[in-house]
Design a protein around this motif. Sequence first.
Motif, short mmCIF file in Angstrom:
data_model
loop_
_atom_site.label_atom_id
_atom_site.label_comp_id
_atom_site.label_asym_id
_atom_site.label_seq_id
_atom_site.Cartn_x
_atom_site.Cartn_y
_atom_site.Cartn_z
N GLN A 110 0.83 -1.20 0.00
CA GLN A 110 0.00 0.00 0.00
C GLN A 110 0.86 1.26 0.00
O GLN A 110 0.53 2.25 -0.67
CB GLN A 110 -0.92 -0.01 1.22
CG GLN A 110 -1.99 -1.07 1.20
CD GLN A 110 -2.79 -1.13 2.49
OE1 GLN A 110 -2.61 -0.30 3.39
NE2 GLN A 110 -3.65 -2.12 2.62
N GLY A 130 0.74 3.83 -2.97
CA GLY A 130 0.36 5.20 -2.61
C GLY A 130 1.43 6.21 -2.98
O GLY A 130 1.11 7.31 -3.45
N SER A 131 2.70 5.83 -2.81
CA SER A 131 3.80 6.74 -3.16
C SER A 131 3.83 7.00 -4.66
O SER A 131 4.05 8.13 -5.11
CB SER A 131 5.13 6.15 -2.69
OG SER A 131 5.17 6.02 -1.28
N LEU A 135 1.28 6.84 -6.78
CA LEU A 135 0.14 7.70 -7.13
C LEU A 135 0.37 9.13 -6.67
O LEU A 135 -0.04 10.09 -7.35
CB LEU A 135 -1.13 7.14 -6.50
CG LEU A 135 -1.62 5.78 -7.03
CD1 LEU A 135 -2.82 5.29 -6.24
CD2 LEU A 135 -1.96 5.88 -8.51
N THR A 136 1.04 9.29 -5.53
CA THR A 136 1.34 10.63 -5.02
C THR A 136 2.26 11.38 -5.97
O THR A 136 2.03 12.56 -6.27
CB THR A 136 2.00 10.54 -3.63
OG1 THR A 136 1.07 9.97 -2.71
CG2 THR A 136 2.42 11.92 -3.13
N GLY A 158 2.17 10.53 3.32
CA GLY A 158 1.50 9.36 2.77
C GLY A 158 1.99 8.06 3.38
O GLY A 158 1.20 7.17 3.72
N THR A 159 3.31 7.95 3.54
CA THR A 159 3.89 6.72 4.11
C THR A 159 3.47 6.54 5.57
O THR A 159 3.00 5.47 5.97
CB THR A 159 5.43 6.78 4.02
OG1 THR A 159 5.81 6.90 2.64
CG2 THR A 159 6.04 5.52 4.60
N THR A 200 -0.32 5.81 5.91
CA THR A 200 -0.70 4.44 5.57
C THR A 200 -0.38 3.48 6.71
O THR A 200 -1.18 2.59 7.04
CB THR A 200 0.04 3.98 4.29
OG1 THR A 200 -0.30 4.86 3.20
CG2 THR A 200 -0.34 2.56 3.91
N ARG A 253 -8.83 6.78 9.85
CA ARG A 253 -8.49 7.95 9.02
C ARG A 253 -8.16 9.16 9.88
O ARG A 253 -7.23 9.92 9.57
CB ARG A 253 -9.64 8.27 8.07
CG ARG A 253 -9.79 7.35 6.89
CD ARG A 253 -10.72 7.97 5.88
NE ARG A 253 -11.09 7.04 4.83
CZ ARG A 253 -11.85 7.36 3.78
NH1 ARG A 253 -12.33 8.60 3.67
NH2 ARG A 253 -12.13 6.47 2.86
#
Length: 303
Positions: free
Chosen positions: A7, A11-12, A14-15, A81-82, A85, A131
Amino acid sequence: MADTCGQVLLGSGLTVLSHPLMYIKVLVQVGHEPLPPTLGRNMFGRQVYQLPGLFAYAKHIIKIDGKSGLFKGLTPRLCAGTIGTIVHSRVLQVHTYLISSPSQMVGSSQKAEDGSLQHVVNETTKEMIARSCATIVTHPFHVITLRCMVQFIGREVKYSGVFDSIVTIYREDGILGFFAGLIPRLLGDVLSLWICNMLAHFINTHAIDDSTSHTGEIKNCSQAVTGFFASMLTYPFVLVSNLVAVNNCGLAGGLPPYAAVYPNWLHCWSHLSREGNMSRGNSLFFRKLPAGKMYAIEQKRFF
């Protein structure tokens, strides 16, 4: 652990791909309009004066800072982001463990049935907690990201790195400076999540026949549509949060004439509402001129 690493990597990636879009959106949210309106056509083919869209804005940034200029603020955003997650995953794991522990199972007659309203409420609550925890922990990196981006307006270099930015914010604003704009961001996230899940549950329960083929695909589509609708409804919270995060921080984009000095996020909301700017930056294509506004070439903004 392997799922979390996957993930993080996804995610990285996409970022990195989406960062230029976020960068331009933030500059538009602040009110920076470096290019004058041009005569173009709207989605119905009618000639109207429009503001430069995503690609014209990107070309302007590249002309000044090169292609690497589109990735200002990427490092703190990747950190956010990291860490987000990992925190999100850990909170879900702890919540699942607590719910499944024997002490919690005593007195519970049965598990909520999948697809029931109670099941949706339970899952939404669990996701909301995860979240919210991730948002609170990573918000300081979000603030640094926004301030690195807004430096484009005044050509400052005040926030030049993650560690230097942490020192600068702590020295000037204290601990609270790391959480500027957190409340509207949390409210927007929570409202968006509940609107999305409750609306999707209503549609899946009352508007979709389970006996038809491709029911799963239709439900996934309804979830995506309701997610988009919820994000549109809660966009003002995103806008206010971002503006408060850069307000009065020593950057040109957070000071007059771009913005008044807001005592709190409610004053920012009220000011934007009076000015009719609650949707500013919501769209980067077919951008129409603000009603009743004049373009100031020297200041590169509308007033």
